[in-house]
Design a protein around this motif. Structure first.
Motif, PDB file in Angstrom:
ATOM      1  N   LYS A   4      24.646  36.056  65.388  1.00  0.00           N
ATOM      2  CA  LYS A   4      25.514  36.173  64.227  1.00  0.00           C
ATOM      3  C   LYS A   4      26.536  37.291  64.433  1.00  0.00           C
ATOM      4  CE  LYS A   4      25.301  36.925  59.271  1.00  0.00           C
ATOM      5  NZ  LYS A   4      24.445  37.173  58.119  1.00  0.00           N
ATOM      6  N   TYR A   5      26.193  38.263  65.253  1.00  0.00           N
ATOM      7  CA  TYR A   5      27.057  39.419  65.461  1.00  0.00           C
ATOM      8  C   TYR A   5      27.583  39.431  66.888  1.00  0.00           C
ATOM      9  CZ  TYR A   5      24.648  40.824  61.244  1.00  0.00           C
ATOM     10  OH  TYR A   5      24.137  40.849  59.983  1.00  0.00           O
ATOM     11  N   ILE A   6      28.853  39.866  67.029  1.00  0.00           N
ATOM     12  CA  ILE A   6      29.444  40.023  68.348  1.00  0.00           C
ATOM     13  C   ILE A   6      30.190  41.347  68.382  1.00  0.00           C
ATOM     14  CG2 ILE A   6      29.648  37.548  68.804  1.00  0.00           C
ATOM     15  CD1 ILE A   6      32.623  37.745  68.081  1.00  0.00           C
ATOM     16  N   LEU A   7      30.344  41.883  69.555  1.00  0.00           N
ATOM     17  CA  LEU A   7      31.101  43.109  69.750  1.00  0.00           C
ATOM     18  C   LEU A   7      32.453  42.708  70.326  1.00  0.00           C
ATOM     19  CD1 LEU A   7      31.018  46.212  69.705  1.00  0.00           C
ATOM     20  CD2 LEU A   7      30.110  46.117  72.019  1.00  0.00           C
ATOM     21  N   VAL A   8      33.529  43.105  69.639  1.00  0.00           N
ATOM     22  CA  VAL A   8      34.872  42.685  70.027  1.00  0.00           C
ATOM     23  C   VAL A   8      35.776  43.907  70.104  1.00  0.00           C
ATOM     24  CG1 VAL A   8      36.849  41.256  69.345  1.00  0.00           C
ATOM     25  CG2 VAL A   8      34.542  40.504  68.805  1.00  0.00           C
ATOM     26  N   ASP A   9      36.613  43.976  71.128  1.00  0.00           N
ATOM     27  CA  ASP A   9      37.612  45.026  71.223  1.00  0.00           C
ATOM     28  C   ASP A   9      38.597  44.846  70.077  1.00  0.00           C
ATOM     29  OD1 ASP A   9      40.052  46.436  71.888  1.00  0.00           O
ATOM     30  OD2 ASP A   9      39.276  46.609  73.929  1.00  0.00           O
ATOM     31  N   LYS A  10      38.820  45.897  69.312  1.00  0.00           N
ATOM     32  CA  LYS A  10      39.664  45.773  68.115  1.00  0.00           C
ATOM     33  C   LYS A  10      41.110  45.407  68.444  1.00  0.00           C
ATOM     34  CE  LYS A  10      40.782  50.660  67.573  1.00  0.00           C
ATOM     35  NZ  LYS A  10      40.673  51.822  66.712  1.00  0.00           N
ATOM     36  N   SER A  11      41.539  45.579  69.681  1.00  0.00           N
ATOM     37  CA  SER A  11      42.921  45.257  70.033  1.00  0.00           C
ATOM     38  C   SER A  11      43.216  43.760  69.942  1.00  0.00           C
ATOM     39  CB  SER A  11      43.252  45.774  71.437  1.00  0.00           C
ATOM     40  OG  SER A  11      42.514  45.073  72.417  1.00  0.00           O
ATOM     41  N   VAL A  12      42.179  42.920  69.956  1.00  0.00           N
ATOM     42  CA  VAL A  12      42.402  41.480  69.873  1.00  0.00           C
ATOM     43  C   VAL A  12      42.245  40.940  68.447  1.00  0.00           C
ATOM     44  CG1 VAL A  12      41.697  41.127  72.268  1.00  0.00           C
ATOM     45  CG2 VAL A  12      40.019  40.820  70.431  1.00  0.00           C
ATOM     46  N   LYS A  51      36.751  40.708  50.592  1.00  0.00           N
ATOM     47  CA  LYS A  51      36.365  39.618  51.484  1.00  0.00           C
ATOM     48  C   LYS A  51      35.631  40.145  52.721  1.00  0.00           C
ATOM     49  CE  LYS A  51      38.302  35.653  53.952  1.00  0.00           C
ATOM     50  NZ  LYS A  51      39.526  34.880  54.214  1.00  0.00           N
ATOM     51  N   TYR A  52      36.059  41.301  53.228  1.00  0.00           N
ATOM     52  CA  TYR A  52      35.534  41.799  54.501  1.00  0.00           C
ATOM     53  C   TYR A  52      34.708  43.080  54.417  1.00  0.00           C
ATOM     54  CZ  TYR A  52      38.848  38.479  56.481  1.00  0.00           C
ATOM     55  OH  TYR A  52      39.534  37.339  56.793  1.00  0.00           O
ATOM     56  N   HIS A  53      34.653  43.752  53.258  1.00  0.00           N
ATOM     57  CA  HIS A  53      34.044  45.082  53.227  1.00  0.00           C
ATOM     58  C   HIS A  53      32.577  45.109  53.647  1.00  0.00           C
ATOM     59  CE1 HIS A  53      32.360  44.010  49.298  1.00  0.00           C
ATOM     60  NE2 HIS A  53      31.610  45.079  49.393  1.00  0.00           N
ATOM     61  N   ASP A  54      31.852  44.043  53.446  1.00  0.00           N
ATOM     62  CA  ASP A  54      30.462  44.035  53.887  1.00  0.00           C
ATOM     63  C   ASP A  54      30.270  43.211  55.166  1.00  0.00           C
ATOM     64  OD1 ASP A  54      30.860  41.565  52.736  1.00  0.00           O
ATOM     65  OD2 ASP A  54      29.040  41.602  51.519  1.00  0.00           O
ATOM     66  N   LYS A  55      31.378  42.965  55.874  1.00  0.00           N
ATOM     67  CA  LYS A  55      31.324  42.191  57.120  1.00  0.00           C
ATOM     68  C   LYS A  55      31.760  42.978  58.357  1.00  0.00           C
ATOM     69  CE  LYS A  55      30.414  38.300  54.951  1.00  0.00           C
ATOM     70  NZ  LYS A  55      29.049  37.926  54.762  1.00  0.00           N
ATOM     71  N   VAL A  56      32.515  44.064  58.167  1.00  0.00           N
ATOM     72  CA  VAL A  56      32.997  44.831  59.322  1.00  0.00           C
ATOM     73  C   VAL A  56      32.494  46.271  59.231  1.00  0.00           C
ATOM     74  CG1 VAL A  56      35.035  43.412  59.735  1.00  0.00           C
ATOM     75  CG2 VAL A  56      35.225  45.366  58.230  1.00  0.00           C
ATOM     76  N   PHE A  57      32.068  46.795  60.386  1.00  0.00           N
ATOM     77  CA  PHE A  57      31.528  48.138  60.471  1.00  0.00           C
ATOM     78  C   PHE A  57      32.046  48.801  61.740  1.00  0.00           C
ATOM     79  CE2 PHE A  57      28.348  45.235  58.699  1.00  0.00           C
ATOM     80  CZ  PHE A  57      28.196  45.773  57.434  1.00  0.00           C
ATOM     81  N   PRO A  58      32.263  50.103  61.700  1.00  0.00           N
ATOM     82  CA  PRO A  58      32.665  50.779  62.929  1.00  0.00           C
ATOM     83  C   PRO A  58      31.471  50.900  63.881  1.00  0.00           C
ATOM     84  CG  PRO A  58      32.355  52.386  61.187  1.00  0.00           C
ATOM     85  CD  PRO A  58      32.179  51.015  60.569  1.00  0.00           C
ATOM     86  N   LEU A  59      31.743  50.851  65.166  1.00  0.00           N
ATOM     87  CA  LEU A  59      30.695  51.038  66.164  1.00  0.00           C
ATOM     88  C   LEU A  59      30.578  52.522  66.443  1.00  0.00           C
ATOM     89  CD1 LEU A  59      28.699  49.844  68.241  1.00  0.00           C
ATOM     90  CD2 LEU A  59      30.590  49.817  69.860  1.00  0.00           C
ATOM     91  N   ILE A  60      29.394  53.048  66.269  1.00  0.00           N
ATOM     92  CA  ILE A  60      29.138  54.456  66.570  1.00  0.00           C
ATOM     93  C   ILE A  60      28.556  54.508  67.978  1.00  0.00           C
ATOM     94  CG2 ILE A  60      27.896  56.531  65.860  1.00  0.00           C
ATOM     95  CD1 ILE A  60      29.945  55.509  63.797  1.00  0.00           C
TER      96      ILE A  60
END
Length: 145
Positions: A4-12, A51-60
């Motif tokens: 369900k979760y993926i790690l994506v470079d924010k530049s894309v 729409k997105y506040h509980d879907k995106v999180f910063p990677l620590i």
């Protein structure tokens, strides 16, 4: 792919995701600011934020401690919370805080924060398994930091 979760470079990604994270961080640092003011500051709409506040999180990128917080709706049955806690512990999760409301209509809201830095499974797999425990009606990942 079952993840369900993926790690994506924010530049894309569209910049809206980064702006939602920025808005969340601003509100965390200054609780007097409302959503309307903060979304105007970062340049997104309220609907986009919600729409997105509980879907995106910063990677620590720290190995010291990673904390996940989940909200659950549990049936008011003896042993339900114990089963949840045992399962988290069996995956090497370390419970940090538990907040439980009084049961209403035979169900209670529970919030659990736990250290996920030493999990012996993925966080996604742990959450999937927690959802299958008898008495767990709802489970929502609130955040990971």
């Amino acid at each position: 792919m079952n993840n369900k979760y993926i790690l994506v470079d924010k530049s894309v990604l569209p910049d809206v995701f980064e702006k939602v994270i920025e808005a969340k961080e601003i509100m965390k640092s200054d609780e007097t600011l409302g959503v309307s003011k903060v979304v105007a500051m970062v340049g997104i709409s309220r609907s986009t934020y919600y729409k997105y506040h509980d879907k995106v999180f910063p990677l620590i990128e720290s190995n010291v401690e990673r904390k996940a917080t989940i909200n659950l709706l549990l049936s008011h049955k003896s042993g339900t919370l114990s089963s949840l806690l045992r399962h988290i512990a069996s995956c090497n999760g370390n419970v940090l805080t538990i907040t439980q409301d009084a049961p209403v209509n035979s169900a209670a809201n529970v919030s659990i924060s736990f250290d996920v830095s030493k999990l012996n499974s993925t966080l996604e797999q742990l959450l999937t398994n927690l959802k299958t425990i008898e008495g767990v009606s709802k489970l929502k990942l609130v955040g990971v930091e």
